[in-house]
Design an enzyme around this catalytic site. Structure first.
Site, PDB file in Angstrom:
ATOM      1  N   GLU A   1       5.338 -10.506  15.146  1.00  0.00           N
ATOM      2  CA  GLU A   1       4.920 -11.144  16.289  1.00  0.00           C
ATOM      3  C   GLU A   1       5.083 -12.532  16.784  1.00  0.00           C
ATOM      4  O   GLU A   1       5.820 -13.118  17.669  1.00  0.00           O
ATOM      5  CB  GLU A   1       3.358 -11.046  16.258  1.00  0.00           C
ATOM      6  CG  GLU A   1       2.767 -11.265  17.981  1.00  0.00           C
ATOM      7  CD  GLU A   1       1.268 -11.095  17.731  1.00  0.00           C
ATOM      8  OE1 GLU A   1       0.613 -10.518  16.613  1.00  0.00           O
ATOM      9  OE2 GLU A   1       0.627 -11.437  18.892  1.00  0.00           O
TER      10      GLU A   1
ATOM     11  N   ARG B   1       0.914  -1.304  -0.135  1.00  0.00           N
ATOM     12  CA  ARG B   1      -0.050  -0.012  -0.051  1.00  0.00           C
ATOM     13  C   ARG B   1       0.846   1.160  -0.043  1.00  0.00           C
ATOM     14  O   ARG B   1       0.352   2.549  -0.526  1.00  0.00           O
ATOM     15  CB  ARG B   1      -1.023   0.081   1.024  1.00  0.00           C
ATOM     16  CG  ARG B   1      -2.183  -0.905   0.890  1.00  0.00           C
ATOM     17  CD  ARG B   1      -3.108  -0.927   2.143  1.00  0.00           C
ATOM     18  NE  ARG B   1      -2.530  -1.467   3.272  1.00  0.00           N
ATOM     19  CZ  ARG B   1      -2.534  -2.754   3.902  1.00  0.00           C
ATOM     20  NH1 ARG B   1      -3.061  -3.709   3.343  1.00  0.00           N
ATOM     21  NH2 ARG B   1      -1.814  -3.098   4.919  1.00  0.00           N
TER      22      ARG B   1
HETATM   23  P1  AMP Z   1       4.050  -2.244  11.714  1.00  0.00           P
HETATM   24  O1  AMP Z   1       5.443  -2.751  11.049  1.00  0.00           O
HETATM   25  O2  AMP Z   1       3.676  -2.869  12.925  1.00  0.00           O
HETATM   26  O3  AMP Z   1       4.226  -0.526  12.053  1.00  0.00           O
HETATM   27  O4  AMP Z   1       2.981  -2.248  10.566  1.00  0.00           O
HETATM   28  C1  AMP Z   1       2.900  -1.544   9.407  1.00  0.00           C
HETATM   29  C2  AMP Z   1       2.343  -2.301   8.047  1.00  0.00           C
HETATM   30  O5  AMP Z   1       1.186  -3.082   8.630  1.00  0.00           O
HETATM   31  C3  AMP Z   1       1.949  -1.251   7.231  1.00  0.00           C
HETATM   32  O6  AMP Z   1       2.314  -1.551   6.119  1.00  0.00           O
HETATM   33  C4  AMP Z   1       0.385  -1.381   7.197  1.00  0.00           C
HETATM   34  O7  AMP Z   1      -0.127  -1.615   6.067  1.00  0.00           O
HETATM   35  C5  AMP Z   1       0.044  -2.692   8.041  1.00  0.00           C
HETATM   36  N1  AMP Z   1      -0.864  -2.652   9.215  1.00  0.00           N
HETATM   37  C6  AMP Z   1      -0.537  -2.877  10.789  1.00  0.00           C
HETATM   38  N2  AMP Z   1      -1.631  -2.769  11.321  1.00  0.00           N
HETATM   39  C7  AMP Z   1      -2.848  -2.306  10.504  1.00  0.00           C
HETATM   40  C8  AMP Z   1      -4.088  -2.175  10.655  1.00  0.00           C
HETATM   41  N3  AMP Z   1      -4.566  -1.948  11.986  1.00  0.00           N
HETATM   42  N4  AMP Z   1      -4.746  -1.739   9.604  1.00  0.00           N
HETATM   43  C9  AMP Z   1      -4.182  -1.733   8.418  1.00  0.00           C
HETATM   44  N5  AMP Z   1      -3.010  -1.859   8.021  1.00  0.00           N
HETATM   45  C10 AMP Z   1      -2.211  -2.184   9.292  1.00  0.00           C
END
Ligand code: AMP
Length: 179
Positions: free
Chosen positions: A99, A62
């Site tokens: 995780e 995205r």
């Molecule tokens: P993080 O590495 O935990 O910051 O997760 C970020 C990535 O996971 C991004 O590329 C987001 O598109 C996706 N992501 C994580 N949590 C969500 C959520 N609640 N809704 C949509 N996309 C998420």
């Protein structure tokens, strides 16, 4: 109280329990469908960028949707940060913890000259694991990255603050409470 980007926030749909129970999925497909919302999201991300940028790096998948229009707007090129095994040329990669287990992101090893000024972009920052790995990867490859922009921040997960502790100026347009 009205917030600056409430119009964009209203275009983002929340799907509960996707992809698994307990996750509130913040769905940007509804923002992308809206001509004005999409243009404004790109415009407001661009408006927060300081100084000249050579490349806008989007995180699969995205992040790509915002990286290319932002790059055009900033007069920069677009760098794809992809999951392992997707890029056809020689790559360099960086692992990051999930995780359960780990994942790996890659860029083409010859994507830029040393010292290129890179802006990092994704749709959303949650724990920051992906974005922090992207910063490590871009720096390891010899470029400069000191700014990152996201349409959505989930501040309770701490990713934006973690990225700031890595020396990144983080800009986000809308925030959602919770996970
Ligand atoms: P993080 O590495 O935990 O910051 O997760 C970020 C990535 O996971 C991004 O590329 C987001 O598109 C996706 N992501 C994580 N949590 C969500 C959520 N609640 N809704 C949509 N996309 C998420």
């Amino acid at each position: 109280m009205a917030e600056a980007n409430d119009d964009l926030k209203a275009l983002i749909r929340t799907i509960p329990d996707f992809p698994k129970a307990g996750i509130q999925f913040r769905d940007i497909t509804t923002l992308l469908l809206d001509a004005h919302g999409l243009a404004q999201a790109v415009e407001r991300l661009a408006g927060a960028v300081r100084g000249p940028i050579d490349l806008v790096a989007g995180i699969e998948a995205r992040g790509f949707l915002f990286a290319a229009p932002l790059a055009i707007r900033l007069g920069a090129g677009t760098l794809l940060i992809r999951k392992d095994g997707k890029l056809p040329g020689a790559t360099i990669g960086e692992d990051y913890a999930l995780e359960y287990g780990s994942d790996r992101i890659t860029i083409h090893a010859d994507a830029f000259a040393p010292g290129a000024r890179v802006l990092l972009v994704d749709d959303l920052i949650a724990t920051g694991g992906t974005a922090r790995a992207a910063v490590r990867l871009i720096r390891k490859a010899g470029a400069t990255v000191d700014q990152a922009t996201f349409v959505i921040d989930l501040p309770e997960l701490g990713g934006a603050d973690a990225l700031r502790s890595d020396g990144i100026d983080v800009v986000t347009l809308v925030t959602f409470a919770g996970h």
